[in-house]
Write a protein that holds these residues in place. Structure first.
Motif, PDB file in Angstrom:
ATOM      1  N   ALA A 278       0.835  -1.202   0.000  1.00  0.00           N
ATOM      2  CA  ALA A 278       0.000   0.000   0.000  1.00  0.00           C
ATOM      3  C   ALA A 278       0.872   1.256   0.000  1.00  0.00           C
ATOM      4  O   ALA A 278       1.966   1.265   0.552  1.00  0.00           O
ATOM      5  N   GLN A 279       0.346   2.284  -0.628  1.00  0.00           N
ATOM      6  CA  GLN A 279       0.982   3.597  -0.621  1.00  0.00           C
ATOM      7  C   GLN A 279      -0.086   4.615  -0.223  1.00  0.00           C
ATOM      8  O   GLN A 279      -0.580   5.378  -1.057  1.00  0.00           O
ATOM      9  N   PRO A 280      -0.450   4.614   1.063  1.00  0.00           N
ATOM     10  CA  PRO A 280      -1.559   5.472   1.477  1.00  0.00           C
ATOM     11  C   PRO A 280      -1.210   6.952   1.438  1.00  0.00           C
ATOM     12  O   PRO A 280      -0.079   7.347   1.713  1.00  0.00           O
ATOM     13  N   ALA A 281      -2.198   7.749   1.088  1.00  0.00           N
ATOM     14  CA  ALA A 281      -2.093   9.193   1.209  1.00  0.00           C
ATOM     15  C   ALA A 281      -2.315   9.539   2.678  1.00  0.00           C
ATOM     16  O   ALA A 281      -2.816   8.714   3.449  1.00  0.00           O
ATOM     17  N   THR A 282      -1.956  10.761   3.060  1.00  0.00           N
ATOM     18  CA  THR A 282      -2.104  11.164   4.452  1.00  0.00           C
ATOM     19  C   THR A 282      -2.857  12.488   4.575  1.00  0.00           C
ATOM     20  O   THR A 282      -2.795  13.340   3.686  1.00  0.00           O
ATOM     21  N   VAL A 283      -3.564  12.602   5.688  1.00  0.00           N
ATOM     22  CA  VAL A 283      -4.211  13.846   6.110  1.00  0.00           C
ATOM     23  C   VAL A 283      -4.055  13.906   7.624  1.00  0.00           C
ATOM     24  O   VAL A 283      -3.663  12.918   8.251  1.00  0.00           O
TER      25      VAL A 283
END
Length: 127
Positions: A87-92
């Motif tokens: 996985a290459q999750p985006a972040t907030v």
């Protein structure tokens, strides 16, 4: 009786109703869920089931085109576990992640007791 994959009828039904771009959440046991968002509560005791037991089962059933995690989780064992799964999750920010949970079709509550171990998944299509 189903012999492989997810056996929990409520979770399996919720997954079966997902459409392209629908979001859902796999969460630790402490994530506050906004009113009106259905919760599929799998937590038994703190730590059981762990988030990756549940997430791995879900990833075997669902096409996921994107993941979103709290930036506060970067560098943790949770984030490393996602990366080790490809996985290459985006972040907030964690605050923003909690807000976005209000748009989810459902939240799967695990027994995970690790801070910031929450992921929003966006359903994809297999073609």
């Amino acid at each position: 009786m189903k012999k492989t994959g997810i056996l929990n009828a409520e979770l399996l039904g919720a997954i079966g109703r997902l459409g392209h771009t629908d979001t859902f959440v796999v969460a630790d046991c402490g994530l506050p869920v906004p009113p009106g968002v259905p919760v599929i509560d799998l937590a038994v005791v703190a730590g059981t089931p762990g988030i990756f037991v549940v997430l791995d089962a879900i990833l075997d059933e669902v096409v996921v085109e994107a993941m979103l995690v709290a930036e506060e989780s970067v560098g943790t064992a949770f984030a490393e576990g996602l990366v080790s799964r490809g996985a290459q999750p985006a972040t907030v920010s964690h605050a923003r992640l909690k807000e976005l949970c209000g748009n989810a079709r459902f939240v799967v509550r695990t027994g995970e007791a690790t801070p910031y171990a929450n992921v929003i998944l966006r359903s994809g299509v297999p073609f």
